[in-house]
Write a protein that holds these residues in place. Sequence first.
Motif, PDB file in Angstrom:
ATOM      1  N   SER A  52       0.515  -1.230  -0.172  1.00  0.00           N
ATOM      2  CA  SER A  52      -0.456   0.008   0.138  1.00  0.00           C
ATOM      3  C   SER A  52       1.257   0.833  -0.442  1.00  0.00           C
ATOM      4  O   SER A  52       0.497   2.336  -0.412  1.00  0.00           O
ATOM      5  CB  SER A  52      -0.933   0.403   1.297  1.00  0.00           C
ATOM      6  N   SER A  53       1.683   1.106   0.706  1.00  0.00           N
ATOM      7  CA  SER A  53       3.171   2.176   0.273  1.00  0.00           C
ATOM      8  C   SER A  53       3.249   2.577  -1.162  1.00  0.00           C
ATOM      9  O   SER A  53       3.829   3.447  -1.240  1.00  0.00           O
ATOM     10  CB  SER A  53       4.516   2.233   1.337  1.00  0.00           C
ATOM     11  N   LEU A  54       3.742   1.288  -1.597  1.00  0.00           N
ATOM     12  CA  LEU A  54       4.820   1.322  -3.203  1.00  0.00           C
ATOM     13  C   LEU A  54       3.329   1.862  -3.840  1.00  0.00           C
ATOM     14  O   LEU A  54       4.026   2.331  -5.092  1.00  0.00           O
ATOM     15  CB  LEU A  54       5.155   0.681  -3.220  1.00  0.00           C
ATOM     16  N   LEU A  55       2.522   1.313  -4.020  1.00  0.00           N
ATOM     17  CA  LEU A  55       1.400   1.550  -5.008  1.00  0.00           C
ATOM     18  C   LEU A  55       0.854   2.803  -4.529  1.00  0.00           C
ATOM     19  O   LEU A  55      -0.907   3.337  -4.621  1.00  0.00           O
ATOM     20  CB  LEU A  55      -0.111   0.983  -5.151  1.00  0.00           C
ATOM     21  N   VAL A  56       1.354   3.526  -3.839  1.00  0.00           N
ATOM     22  CA  VAL A  56       0.231   5.505  -3.138  1.00  0.00           C
ATOM     23  C   VAL A  56      -0.586   6.049  -3.866  1.00  0.00           C
ATOM     24  O   VAL A  56      -1.163   6.463  -4.256  1.00  0.00           O
ATOM     25  CB  VAL A  56       0.569   6.389  -1.698  1.00  0.00           C
ATOM     26  N   GLN A  57       0.495   6.074  -5.225  1.00  0.00           N
ATOM     27  CA  GLN A  57       0.477   7.232  -6.187  1.00  0.00           C
ATOM     28  C   GLN A  57      -1.128   6.403  -6.952  1.00  0.00           C
ATOM     29  O   GLN A  57      -1.818   6.698  -7.287  1.00  0.00           O
ATOM     30  CB  GLN A  57       0.887   6.889  -7.181  1.00  0.00           C
ATOM     31  N   VAL A  58      -1.345   5.159  -7.496  1.00  0.00           N
ATOM     32  CA  VAL A  58      -2.397   4.391  -8.277  1.00  0.00           C
ATOM     33  C   VAL A  58      -3.677   4.551  -7.061  1.00  0.00           C
ATOM     34  O   VAL A  58      -4.790   4.697  -7.697  1.00  0.00           O
ATOM     35  CB  VAL A  58      -1.881   2.965  -8.155  1.00  0.00           C
ATOM     36  N   LEU A  59      -3.556   3.693  -5.591  1.00  0.00           N
ATOM     37  CA  LEU A  59      -3.864   4.843  -4.842  1.00  0.00           C
ATOM     38  C   LEU A  59      -4.438   5.718  -4.397  1.00  0.00           C
ATOM     39  O   LEU A  59      -6.379   5.724  -4.533  1.00  0.00           O
ATOM     40  CB  LEU A  59      -3.710   4.224  -3.092  1.00  0.00           C
TER      41      LEU A  59
END
Length: 382
Positions: free
Chosen positions: A172-179
């Motif tokens: 959830s941290s790495l994909l923060v942009q998508v989220l």
Amino acid sequence: MGTIHDARMKLRGELEAPAWARRFGSGWISGVLGLVLGLGGFLLVLSLLAPGWFSLPELHSLHDNPWFRFGLHAILITAFFLSTVSLALRPGKILGTCGVALAVLAAVLGGSQTTAVVNGKAPMFLGLDFFVLRILFTGFLFIPLERIFSQRDDQSIFRSEWREDLFYFLVSSLLVQVLTFLTFIPAKSLLVITPLTDLRAWVAQLPFVVQFVAIMILTDIVQYWLHRAFHRIPFLWRFHAVHHSARSMDWMAGARMHFLEILALRSTTVIPMYVLGFSAPAMNTYIFVVYLYSTFVHANLSWRFPVVEKFLVTPRFHHWHHGIEREAIDVNFAIHFPLLDRIFGTYFLPKDKWPQGYGIDGHPVPLGYIPQLKYPFQKPKS
Ligand SMILES: [Zn+2]
Ligand SMILES: [Zn+2]
């Protein structure tokens, strides 16, 4: 490959060492701290080497801040020092060796003076520095509290399934942009079609505290019913079951949530904040507070708040939501105000008692991020 596998298993064995091998003076505390700081420092250096790929744009301004550079320097020096202490004290050398190796590698790559070698921007960045800062901040805040005020004394930091929950933090941290992008699509679309300009102007000028409390109440009402739907509608429950599959409660357990549930939950709860026109400081403060609050209610904390417990959700209240007991099924849906559960008949908080255990009866959810990602889409076993 064999050696990497052996080293990995050795390292895991050391992290999950029994209590007698973790006691003060055994080199375990220094070894674990050295390893965590070494790895954190190394990953921060990577994000500085290619900021367009591995750094959150909101954190870019930090890169030129002398205090950030000083902090990184201190992290690497401390990692090196503590790992050396562990090497001297501990018969097993894997913790100390890995900590020293990571700190040295980070220093060789530039350490606190690292400058970007990859200047371009990636089509989609990964929030690597966000992950490190989030873990260090949350871990250093909650681990000491959980050690001092633990509800379950026998539960260690590296309890069963810690790797799975840490992986949820990572994704959830790495994909923060998508989220973030996906989270705001419904709210932004609604904003355009709702003619509430005057109301928004009025809301935005309200005092900060009023806005903050209003956001808490509105989001809690929305999330109460969404949470209840996730429990009562069989197809939705298969997503939410992932969150409830955690058998240990602590500061990492709340991170376990199906990717699509995170999106559903966040995108729905931001709608009232966004559409009603709350100011950016009130919204941002709420997002930060709700992050800490949801970590807190899952934490392994024995704190009792006899008076507060009546008005605000506490760890004991949410632990009952996760309880394995029959009475704990479909109760305590609120995240902030237990009053909602009282009004809608789902309140359950037996005096002075904690659940015997956590999870779902029969433990139907498989272990591991990918099996859990696929779980809702698989045919339920009869
Ligand atoms: Zn639930
Ligand atoms: Zn929970």
